[in-house]
Enzyme design. Structure first.
Site, PDB file in Angstrom:
ATOM      1  N   SER A   1     -75.867  16.029 -17.349  1.00 46.36           N
ATOM      2  CA  SER A   1     -74.476  15.763 -17.718  1.00 46.36           C
ATOM      3  C   SER A   1     -73.717  17.080 -17.847  1.00 46.36           C
ATOM      4  CB  SER A   1     -74.422  14.980 -19.032  1.00 46.36           C
ATOM      5  OG  SER A   1     -75.043  15.720 -20.066  1.00 46.36           O
TER       6      SER A   1
ATOM      7  N   GLU B   1     -54.247  11.507 -48.733  1.00 47.01           N
ATOM      8  CA  GLU B   1     -55.464  11.422 -47.922  1.00 47.01           C
ATOM      9  C   GLU B   1     -56.634  12.064 -48.655  1.00 47.01           C
ATOM     10  OE1 GLU B   1     -57.219  12.716 -43.502  1.00 47.01           O
ATOM     11  OE2 GLU B   1     -55.211  13.364 -44.101  1.00 47.01           O
TER      12      GLU B   1
ATOM     13  N   HIS C   1     -48.300  17.070 -31.660  1.00 48.54           N
ATOM     14  CA  HIS C   1     -49.332  17.849 -30.966  1.00 48.54           C
ATOM     15  C   HIS C   1     -48.775  18.403 -29.654  1.00 48.54           C
ATOM     16  CE1 HIS C   1     -52.995  16.894 -33.366  1.00 48.54           C
ATOM     17  NE2 HIS C   1     -52.302  15.814 -33.685  1.00 48.54           N
TER      18      HIS C   1
ATOM     19  N   GLU D   1     -49.881  20.663 -27.813  1.00 46.07           N
ATOM     20  CA  GLU D   1     -50.921  21.056 -26.856  1.00 46.07           C
ATOM     21  C   GLU D   1     -51.153  20.016 -25.772  1.00 46.07           C
ATOM     22  OE1 GLU D   1     -53.345  19.373 -30.423  1.00 46.07           O
ATOM     23  OE2 GLU D   1     -51.402  20.294 -30.045  1.00 46.07           O
TER      24      GLU D   1
ATOM     25  N   GLY E   1     -52.077  20.947 -39.887  1.00 46.22           N
ATOM     26  CA  GLY E   1     -51.608  22.310 -40.116  1.00 46.22           C
ATOM     27  C   GLY E   1     -50.216  22.361 -40.707  1.00 46.22           C
TER      28      GLY E   1
ATOM     29  N   GLY F   1     -56.705  17.772 -37.957  1.00 43.38           N
ATOM     30  CA  GLY F   1     -58.021  17.345 -38.407  1.00 43.38           C
ATOM     31  C   GLY F   1     -57.874  16.200 -39.391  1.00 43.38           C
TER      32      GLY F   1
ATOM     33  N   GLU G   1     -63.365   8.752 -11.754  1.00 45.33           N
ATOM     34  CA  GLU G   1     -64.541   9.444 -12.275  1.00 45.33           C
ATOM     35  C   GLU G   1     -65.364   8.496 -13.132  1.00 45.33           C
ATOM     36  OE1 GLU G   1     -65.686  12.907 -15.527  1.00 45.33           O
ATOM     37  OE2 GLU G   1     -63.596  12.702 -14.868  1.00 45.33           O
TER      38      GLU G   1
ATOM     39  N   CYS H   1     -49.957  19.283 -36.887  1.00 43.11           N
ATOM     40  CA  CYS H   1     -50.399  18.045 -37.525  1.00 43.11           C
ATOM     41  C   CYS H   1     -50.869  18.340 -38.953  1.00 43.11           C
ATOM     42  CB  CYS H   1     -51.468  17.361 -36.674  1.00 43.11           C
ATOM     43  SG  CYS H   1     -51.741  15.622 -37.109  1.00 43.11           S
TER      44      CYS H   1
END
Length: 543
Positions: A13, A402, A514, A516, A380, A351, A139, A378
């Protein structure tokens, strides 16, 4: 009429099927074809949303709010096509839909079996996901020989037969290991992997042979002979110093020509100048910065795959080598913020859960008090709000519900009501399912004039992707603003805090979304480019 390229993997893999698929798709796109990519995951989870980052790596969020495999991030970084929830599905999702239909009576009392019911559903989803693309790369996750992959392999065998040889082909990735004691590469694992494929009715049309050493002509001829694959279709793919070289490597060996000829496609030649520019900027930087990335999943960096890539993209856009110093937030809790010294900027990513949060809060305080450029994403952003409430307002018991449901000043809390992708109001609580119950996907954000984030984006309204269920508590927000915290981005309706900044700081930006997920090597992302520029300025100040 869509053509299908099925991509499987053998021997081991993690050979890079996703990157190889995306690289071929990038070449075909450069030839003027409309391409899309699908990832079929054999695991029984409905989606990766609740899977541990240590097991699965990053959960990539699509524009329409699907929690998907990280390979979809590779796809979007290599091609201009925007992925949707139809571009990724799992065994769990397939079985869930088939069983729902069975309960509804759609099968008219038939005995539900893997063949034809499961395989038919897989084929239906492949065709739906392909849409009206000229070429769809499909895929198949896992490795040939795995029991979990068998229904998917049977489904593509059937689909190849149904659409015909002119509309379907199979590419198989294998490993050609180098044996140092013998001083040569070995082809036997590839031969056996293809033998396994052929035993279930699948003959590869192309082999992509991964190796950390050059594969000579004689080895390629041997592979072609024993696998019944044309010699020119045995493609050598050695390790490269940047994955963005791979489109050029595959193009140089004529892989796209093989595809175009097989499918009888009328298209132009490939213009890979954009990729050549990316590779040149990546390999020949003119500047250098060091950024401390403080996270809680540092044992598996794939948990931050898109973020790490986005920082690399910002380096490409600024001709800057971005050295990421990976710091576990629990190490800051145990060893202190001395671990952050010398960094030109600090990045705190998202996270979930209490573990390591106090280390992230300490990193925020270090960045704020020492005027080090800071980007929070987030969680952060949430820890930045908590730190500001504790250390500027003096609310020592400030926290997120949380982490502490009974804290005295819950500056971050669970949002219990918002609208889903269809516009319907959705109500959630602490007892709601964890899977698929977050604020997900693309959302509008209105930016404040004269803010750092507005300066980065260069426009008043942006659309970014979300994945979270906690928000800044609007009831306590006025106190934070009065103490100097700047809210410089809000949701489209103005109800939710999306971006905060700190006054009297060279560059302190934290966002709930996010960014990214929308960064690409060819275009970068304005927020990360701004962050790297801030790090360069910080380095110059220290000089």
């Amino acid at each position: 009429m869509t053509r299908y390229i099925f991509v499987t993997g053998g021997v081991v893999s993690s050979l890079g099927k996703g990157i190889a698929s995306a690289s071929l798709a990038a070449i075909l796109e450069a030839r003027g074809l409309k391409v899309t990519l699908l990832k079929l995951d054999p695991y029984i989870n409905v989606d990766p949303g609740t899977m541990s980052p240590f097991q699965h790596g990053e959960v990539f969020v699509t524009h329409d709010g699907a929690e998907t495999d990280l390979d979809l991030g590779h796809y979007e970084r290599f091609v201009r096509t925007t992925m949707t929830r139809n571009n990724n599905f799992t065994t769990g999702r397939v079985y869930e839909d088939v069983l729902r239909r069975e309960r509804r009576g759609d099968y008219l009392g038939a005995t539900i079996q893997v063949i034809p019911h499961i395989t038919d559903e897989i084929k239906r989803r492949i065709i739906k996901g392909a849409g009206n693309a000229d070429v769809a790369m499909v895929e198949i996750g896992g490795t040939v020989g795995d029991i979990e992959s068998q229904p998917f392999l049977e489904a593509i065998r059937q689909l190849r037969l149904e659409v015909g040889a002119k509309r379907a082909m199979l590419i198989h990735l294998t490993l050609v290991p180098y044996i140092a004691t013998a001083g040569e590469t070995k082809t036997k694992p590839t031969q056996h992997s293809v033998k396994e494929l052929r035993s279930i009715g699948l003959q590869p049309d192309v082999l992509i042979c991964r190796s950390d050493h050059p594969i000579d002509i004689s080895s390629r001829r041997k592979i072609a002979l024993f696998t019944n694959v044309e010699e020119r279709a045995v493609i050598a793919l050695e390790d490269v110093d940047t994955i963005y070289k791979i489109p050029s490597v595959l193009h140089a060996q004529g892989l796209d020509d093989i595809v175009v000829e097989r499918f009888g496609l009328a298209c132009g030649s490939a213009d890979l100048s954009e990729w050549e520019r990316v590779v040149d900027a990546k390999l020949h930087p003119e500047k250098e910065v060091t950024i401390a990335m403080v996270g809680k999943y540092m044992e598996l960096l794939d948990a931050y795959k898109s973020l790490i890539e986005a920082m690399g993209h910002a380096g490409i856009q600024n001709r800057t080598r971005v050295n990421l110093r990976y710091i576990d937030s629990e190490d800051i809790e145990n060893q202190g913020t001395a671990l952050l010294e010398g960094a030109d900027a600090i990045l705190v990513p998202g996270g979930f859960g209490l573990r390591g949060v106090e280390g992230k809060i300490a990193a925020v305080r270090y960045a704020r008090e020492n005027k080090v450029p800071y980007l929070g994403i987030c969680l952060g952003m949430q820890v930045a709000v908590i730190e500001y409430a504790r250390d500027v307002l003096g609310w020592a018991d400030a926290n997120s519900t949380e982490f502490d449901k009974s804290c005295g000043h819950p500056v971050v809390g669970l949002i219990t009501e918002w609208q889903d992708a269809t516009g319907a109001t959705e109500v959630r609580s602490e007892s709601s399912d964890l899977g698929g119950t977050m604020r997900l996907g693309a959302q509008e954000c209105q930016l404040e004039a004269n803010s750092q984030v507005r300066q980065c984006y260069g426009k008043d309204e942006v659309v970014e992707r979300h994945r979270h269920r906690y928000e800044v508590n609007n009831n306590l927000l006025p106190h934070l603003i009065e103490a100097g915290l700047k809210v410089t981005g809000r949701s489209g309706d103005g109800a939710l805090v999306e971006v905060i900044e700190v006054a009297d700081h060279p560059w302190f930006v934290a966002c709930q979304f996010h960014p990214e997920f929308t960064s690409t090597p060819r275009d970068g992302h304005p927020l990360f480019s701004g962050f790297v520029n801030a790090a360069l300025a910080q380095k110059a100040r220290k000089a």
